[in-house]
Design a protein around this motif. Structure first.
Motif, mmCIF file in Angstrom:
data_model
loop_
_atom_site.group_PDB
_atom_site.id
_atom_site.type_symbol
_atom_site.label_atom_id
_atom_site.label_comp_id
_atom_site.label_asym_id
_atom_site.label_seq_id
_atom_site.Cartn_x
_atom_site.Cartn_y
_atom_site.Cartn_z
ATOM 1 N N SER A 299 3.242 4.855 -2.412
ATOM 2 C CA SER A 299 4.088 3.300 -3.117
ATOM 3 C C SER A 299 3.683 2.208 -2.272
ATOM 4 C CB SER A 299 5.628 3.538 -2.806
ATOM 5 O OG SER A 299 6.205 2.512 -3.487
ATOM 6 N N LEU A 300 2.954 1.455 -2.807
ATOM 7 C CA LEU A 300 2.746 0.355 -2.012
ATOM 8 C C LEU A 300 3.281 -1.227 -2.431
ATOM 9 C CD1 LEU A 300 -1.348 0.872 -2.174
ATOM 10 C CD2 LEU A 300 0.231 1.540 -0.318
ATOM 11 N N ASN A 301 3.814 -1.789 -1.559
ATOM 12 C CA ASN A 301 4.385 -3.114 -1.990
ATOM 13 C C ASN A 301 3.171 -4.147 -1.559
ATOM 14 O OD1 ASN A 301 6.115 -5.703 -0.540
ATOM 15 N ND2 ASN A 301 6.921 -4.924 -2.392
ATOM 16 N N VAL A 302 2.786 -5.081 -2.570
ATOM 17 C CA VAL A 302 1.946 -5.937 -2.550
ATOM 18 C C VAL A 302 2.399 -7.414 -2.534
ATOM 19 C CG1 VAL A 302 -0.174 -6.947 -3.196
ATOM 20 C CG2 VAL A 302 0.189 -4.734 -3.439
ATOM 21 N N SER B 177 6.059 -10.719 -5.240
ATOM 22 C CA SER B 177 5.658 -9.254 -4.969
ATOM 23 C C SER B 177 5.574 -8.453 -5.914
ATOM 24 C CB SER B 177 6.494 -8.843 -3.808
ATOM 25 O OG SER B 177 7.680 -8.428 -4.186
ATOM 26 N N PHE B 178 4.711 -7.082 -5.819
ATOM 27 C CA PHE B 178 4.994 -6.231 -6.659
ATOM 28 C C PHE B 178 4.839 -4.874 -6.186
ATOM 29 C CE2 PHE B 178 0.724 -7.878 -6.831
ATOM 30 C CZ PHE B 178 -0.155 -6.742 -6.893
ATOM 31 N N ASP B 179 5.109 -3.866 -6.928
ATOM 32 C CA ASP B 179 4.899 -2.454 -6.260
ATOM 33 C C ASP B 179 3.632 -1.605 -7.245
ATOM 34 O OD1 ASP B 179 6.816 -2.661 -4.429
ATOM 35 O OD2 ASP B 179 8.460 -2.217 -5.796
ATOM 36 N N VAL B 180 2.966 -0.941 -6.500
ATOM 37 C CA VAL B 180 2.058 -0.124 -7.116
ATOM 38 C C VAL B 180 2.138 1.407 -6.564
ATOM 39 C CG1 VAL B 180 -0.367 0.570 -7.140
ATOM 40 C CG2 VAL B 180 0.402 -1.781 -7.132
ATOM 41 N N ALA B 181 2.260 2.499 -7.587
ATOM 42 C CA ALA B 181 2.444 3.821 -7.201
ATOM 43 C C ALA B 181 1.324 4.486 -7.567
ATOM 44 C CB ALA B 181 3.660 4.488 -7.907
ATOM 45 N N ALA B 182 0.449 5.023 -6.588
ATOM 46 C CA ALA B 182 -0.414 5.939 -6.983
ATOM 47 C C ALA B 182 -0.865 6.820 -5.860
ATOM 48 C CB ALA B 182 -1.773 4.826 -7.319
#
Length: 563
Positions: free
Chosen positions: A523-526, A514-519
């Motif tokens: 904050s999204l966990n993929v 998994s990885f996190d994206v902040a934008a």
């Protein structure tokens, strides 16, 4: 007609709001579905009509989504369309209890200006018994398709929320154009998660608040009777909370209490004994120590269809000292005990069903097979997928077995369900046939010695109905652990961005991370998972509340084994 997709990042689409319209991602099954509205017969299959019965060669006759006949010598009407299933096995459609497939989280309510953390309004404190899962459910969600592909045809859906989240409904996982509602208001979803930064913030506080809400509902009902029957009586305070709790207090609707461990099981049963409501325990993970208590309480049981992670066991080394060996033995013993719990429920004579919460759709059959290896009988495992949940949810008259008069919900497999190589080829839901691709068993990573390795650089592409996007995945191995990064189209502007990978796991041919994206203030966990074969990773990229999308990656340069 060939479709042309614009180059657009899945993550970027999320930020710009292009996927906020759920219909944009109403995905049908990859190989399509064949709507059946007339009469048809599935012939010469091995049919398991109920758990525990031997499979026998039979024909299943269906008309307008209802089973009208099952047997080897049934008379077929002239208009029946014949579907030959000589090499297939037919089981009743699986039923998921306390599911969150297709459920989206509601927006958090805004706190009032005069907010007092010690006495918050019910909605802010997570007490929303008036909410219905219907309002949070989307039949076009990719989660629904994923679980249908795993054999689930009916689900009891529960709303997302706080300590008293709302009312559960029962839906057919069928045509997304239909409402699919079989029954609503089937249970009240509750748990021991308190509200952060306010009362109740602890499990003990939740118990006290639940007791308070329940007792006040009883008192309000009594006052309402007095008010309508007598003059001079002060009008009772009717609130949405007390009104929605009334059918629980009256015994019409059970409480679906999430209790993950033995302490929470004790707490839920304690409340049930004190207050007298009907109880269904759900989400059970650790319950070995309270089997006798569960049985004596009469509570109905839904256990998690998930197994412990065996990463720590696979990482064990041979050349270690005695103290480390003893630690390894304790870890292995705990793992084996966790797997054996379902079998102990069976031996204790406690009927149970499964909930898929906490499990990925693609890992359901492997998890079931490991439970069977650990002592759960195949008959009990099948019952926990079919007849038991139908009984617990009160829908035995229409689902749970293959019998005349019941909904045509069935799972067709290429072999006996619990055999290693069996795959689901068709799922019939409410008279719709969903076809799924059968894959040949893949071995190794094409390096000549059957060894599978994840480390290296992967070029990936993810496809959605709105577009395609890609980037690179780099995975490194240090000892028994992994680390890495992923690049993707920058959701905040032009160019690319990158994030570190988390929870990287390689189990057999299955890779997940998994990885996190902040934008954009979010904050999204993929989550990514897939199967490696011949230098290719085929799987999916899942983003909570937005569904999952096909992902394909190729190792670059071509993988070669270390010599």
């Amino acid at each position: 007609m060939k479709k042309t997709f614009l180059k657009a990042s899945v993550l970027g689409l999320l930020i710009t709001g292009l996927i906020s319209v759920q219909s944009l991602f109403a995905q049908s099954d990859p190989t399509g579905k064949k709507p059946v509205t007339s009469t048809y017969a599935i012939t010469n299959a091995t049919v398991f009509t109920v758990p525990g019965s031997p499979g026998t060669k039979a024909t299943v006759l269906i008309k307008d989504g209802v089973i009208t006949g099952v047997g080897s010598k049934i008379s077929l009407p002239k208009e029946a369309k014949i579907i030959s299933a000589d090499s297939l096995y037919i089981y009743p459609g699986f039923i998921d209890g306390a599911s969150q497939a297709g459920i989206t989280k509601p927006e958090d309510p805004k706190r009032p200006e005069n907010f007092v953390s010690s006495n918050p309004p019910d909605e802010i404190a997570g007490i929303t018994p008036w909410r219905s899962a219907d309002d949070q459910y989307s039949g076009s969600s990719s989660q629904v398709n994923d679980f249908r592909k795993a054999g689930f045809t009916i689900a009891q859906i529960v709303p997302e929320g706080g300590m008293i989240a709302g009312k559960a409904s029962i839906v057919v996982l069928g045509d997304e154009k239909s409402t699919n509602i079989l029954k609503n208001n089937t249970a009240l979803a509750a748990n021991f998660r308190g509200a952060r930064g306010m009362y109740p913030a602890t499990a003990v506080g939740v118990m006290a608040k639940f007791r308070d809400v329940y007792k006040n509902t009883e008192l309000t009902q009594q006052r309402s009777v007095q008010f309508t029957s007598n003059t001079g009586v002060v009008r009772p305070e009717l609130t949405p909370t007390y009104s929605a709790m009334a059918d629980v207090v009256n015994g019409q609707v059970p409480v679906l209490f999430t209790a993950e461990n033995d302490l929470e099981v004790r707490r839920a049963i304690s409340l049930q004994k004190e207050l007298g409501f009907k109880l269904i325990l759900t989400g059970l993970e650790e319950y070995d120590a309270v089997l006798d208590l569960i049985k004596s309480s009469g509570a109905k049981v839904l256990i998690q269809l998930a197994i412990p992670n065996d990463k720590a066991i696979k990482a064990q080394k041979e050349d270690v000292d005695e103290a480390t060996k003893a630690q390894y033995a304790r870890v292995k013993e705990a793992y084996d005990q966790a797997l054996a719990q379902a079998g102990k429920l069976e031996k204790a004579g406690i009927p149970f069903a499964f909930t898929t919460v906490g499990e990925k759709a693609g890992e359901i059959l492997p998890a079931l097979r490991k439970m069977v290896e650990a002592g759960l009988s195949e008959n009990a495992a099948l019952a926990a997928l079919t007849s038991n949940p139908a009984s617990i949810l009160g829908i035995s008259k229409i689902a749970g077995t293959i019998e005349s008069g019941k909904i045509a919900n069935m799972v067709l497999t290429t072999g006996p369900l619990f055999s290693e190589d069996a795959q689901i080829k068709h799922v019939i839901v409410d008279g719709l046939i969903y076809d799924y691709e059968i894959k040949e068993k893949k071995k190794g990573n094409g390096n000549g010695n059957g060894e599978v390795k994840a480390e290296g650089t992967w070029e990936y592409v993810s496809e959605t109905p709105a577009g395609s996007s890609g980037g690179t995945i780099t995975i490194n191995k240090s000892g028994s652990s992994y680390n890495g990064t992923i690049t993707y189209d920058n959701p905040g502007g032009s160019g690319s961005a990158s994030s570190p990978l988390k929870d990287i796991s390689l189990s057999g041919n299955n890779l997940s991370f998994s990885f996190d994206v902040a934008a954009g203030g979010m904050s999204l966990n993929v989550k990514v998972s897939g199967e490696i074969a011949n230098g290719t990773l085929e799987g999916s990229m899942s983003i909570a509340e937005y569904g999952s999308f096909t992902l394909t990656a190729t190792q670059s340069p071509t993988f070669t084994a270390n010599k």
